[in-house]
Design an enzyme around this catalytic site. Structure first.
Site, PDB file in Angstrom:
ATOM      1  N   LYS A 121      -9.175 -35.366  55.690  1.00  0.00           N
ATOM      2  CA  LYS A 121      -9.589 -34.348  55.134  1.00  0.00           C
ATOM      3  C   LYS A 121     -10.010 -33.095  55.576  1.00  0.00           C
ATOM      4  O   LYS A 121     -10.744 -32.421  56.222  1.00  0.00           O
ATOM      5  CB  LYS A 121      -9.750 -33.909  53.484  1.00  0.00           C
ATOM      6  CG  LYS A 121     -10.849 -34.470  53.145  1.00  0.00           C
ATOM      7  CD  LYS A 121     -10.625 -34.262  51.375  1.00  0.00           C
ATOM      8  CE  LYS A 121     -11.761 -34.771  50.646  1.00  0.00           C
ATOM      9  NZ  LYS A 121     -11.727 -36.135  50.665  1.00  0.00           N
ATOM     10  N   ASN A 144     -16.896 -28.677  51.061  1.00  0.00           N
ATOM     11  CA  ASN A 144     -17.007 -30.054  50.709  1.00  0.00           C
ATOM     12  C   ASN A 144     -17.508 -30.662  52.454  1.00  0.00           C
ATOM     13  O   ASN A 144     -18.094 -31.980  52.409  1.00  0.00           O
ATOM     14  CB  ASN A 144     -16.140 -31.115  50.470  1.00  0.00           C
ATOM     15  CG  ASN A 144     -16.524 -32.047  50.126  1.00  0.00           C
ATOM     16  OD1 ASN A 144     -17.347 -32.046  49.053  1.00  0.00           O
ATOM     17  ND2 ASN A 144     -15.741 -33.669  50.195  1.00  0.00           N
ATOM     18  N   HIS A 190     -11.569 -42.560  43.473  1.00  0.00           N
ATOM     19  CA  HIS A 190     -12.521 -41.630  42.463  1.00  0.00           C
ATOM     20  C   HIS A 190     -11.848 -42.203  41.200  1.00  0.00           C
ATOM     21  O   HIS A 190     -11.882 -40.797  40.245  1.00  0.00           O
ATOM     22  CB  HIS A 190     -12.612 -40.370  42.837  1.00  0.00           C
ATOM     23  CG  HIS A 190     -13.139 -40.431  44.166  1.00  0.00           C
ATOM     24  ND1 HIS A 190     -15.006 -40.650  44.377  1.00  0.00           N
ATOM     25  CD2 HIS A 190     -12.736 -39.253  45.136  1.00  0.00           C
ATOM     26  CE1 HIS A 190     -14.572 -40.026  45.815  1.00  0.00           C
ATOM     27  NE2 HIS A 190     -13.686 -39.685  45.748  1.00  0.00           N
TER      28      HIS A 190
END
Length: 339
Positions: A121, A144, A190
């Protein structure tokens, strides 16, 4: 400005937390911030942020609670600040949610490209921003990746925000409705923070579910199922068009039927070139559009009205030819061909 004269609690004074506190103060909010680390607290005080130990606060005074994305919201168990906020009925949001509310209030047509996925990403976000800048657009890159979103220039109809979003950030952004939402892929990651792979995928899906144009890679079963759901939600049971590198199209039936297979769907043989699958709108091909590609994104943004679900869904395998030779027109479709 959407939080002018409101009292806001904030936990986490790292890079994005401090940027959020300063932005809220600049907009007229009353911020009460805290961090477990003394270094973060001292840095905040030096920049004019008021500290308050949230463990001793009266939470009934707060209109909202801004939580750092690095702090557990749900798993392995909610952080104590999240528990206090929920007990007091205070909404829990993050910095990207603040951006979304400002955009909705001040420039609802401002182009906003949000990118997420498990792998790649950051590269994809940087590539999209690079293409748009080379096309002469005013681009703000962050989230991010690199600069916190509230340290960027504010949204406007002539400015494109290209924002990388982690699952933690999406979880704190209930009103996330980008102009273009990109979901690249999903693999287990995660899980300690989301509990299950299914919850992790559901959080990621929110980014494309609220987008005007959704671009979804379907190289794994989770993204393939997400693409199927969005297509069905947008258009019922549409026929899916598959387009090859020469621009020819053929009907391949319902994406939903392919998504229901237990095994991973095979990509159509296209001589080593990538392909895209489009539903909800025609994909136009223009091989000389490299320069126009970025300029076309966001054209007419001021006249568009936000919608509560995607009205275009583009899905395709990630085996795309990254040479950038295939250029697609239409609202946001050009970006999809580059991914």
């Amino acid at each position: 400005t959407t939080f002018k004269d409101k009292t806001v609690a904030l936990f986490g004074l790292g890079g994005s937390g401090l940027a959020t506190a300063k932005a809220l103060i600049a907009g007229g909010a009353h911020v009460r911030a805290w961090d477990d680390g003394e270094a973060g607290r001292l840095k905040a005080v030096a920049q004019g942020v008021t500290l308050e130990d949230l463990a001793r606060s009266d939470w009934s005074q707060y209109d909202a609670f801004i939580l750092s994305p690095g702090v557990p919201l749900t798993h392995p168990e909610p952080h104590w600040t999240a528990q206090r906020a929920r007990s007091a009925g205070v909404e829990i949001i993050g910095d990207i949610e603040l951006f979304c509310r400002e955009r909705a209030a001040l420039a609802p047509g401002a182009p906003f490209i949000a990118i997420t996925g498990t792998n790649g990403k950051s590269t994809t976000t940087a590539l999209i921003a690079h293409i748009l800048r080379e096309a002469g657009r005013d681009v703000q890159l962050g989230g991010n990746i690199g600069v916190p979103i509230l340290d960027l220039e504010p949204p406007s109809d002539e400015r494109i925000h290209v924002i990388e979003c982690s699952s933690f950030q999406i979880d704190l952004t209930p009103s996330l409705k980008p102009t273009i939402g990109v979901l690249i892929n999903l693999t287990p990651d995660h899980i300690d923070r989301h509990g299950t792979m299914e919850h992790y995928a559901a959080v990621k899906e929110r980014l494309v579910a609220g987008a005007e144009v959704a671009l979804i890679g379907v190289d794994d079963s989770y993204t393939h199922a997400i693409g199927a759901r969005l297509v069905e939600r947008a258009d019922g049971l549409p026929d899916v068009l598959e387009e090859d590198h020469l621009g020819s199209r053929r009907q391949v039936g319902f994406l939903q039927e392919r998504a229901r297979r237990d095994d991973r769907p095979e990509a159509a043989p296209l001589d080593g070139h990538g392909h895209g699958v489009a539903a909800g709108g025609e994909v136009q091909v223009d091989r000389d559009a490299a320069g126009r590609q970025g300029r076309d994104v966001g054209q007419g943004a001021a006249d568009r009205r936000r919608q509560h679900q995607a009205h275009h869904v583009l899905v395709g395998c990630a085996q795309a030819d990254l040479a950038g030779k295939e250029q697609a027109g239409g609202e946001g479709a050009a970006v999809g061909q580059v991914l």
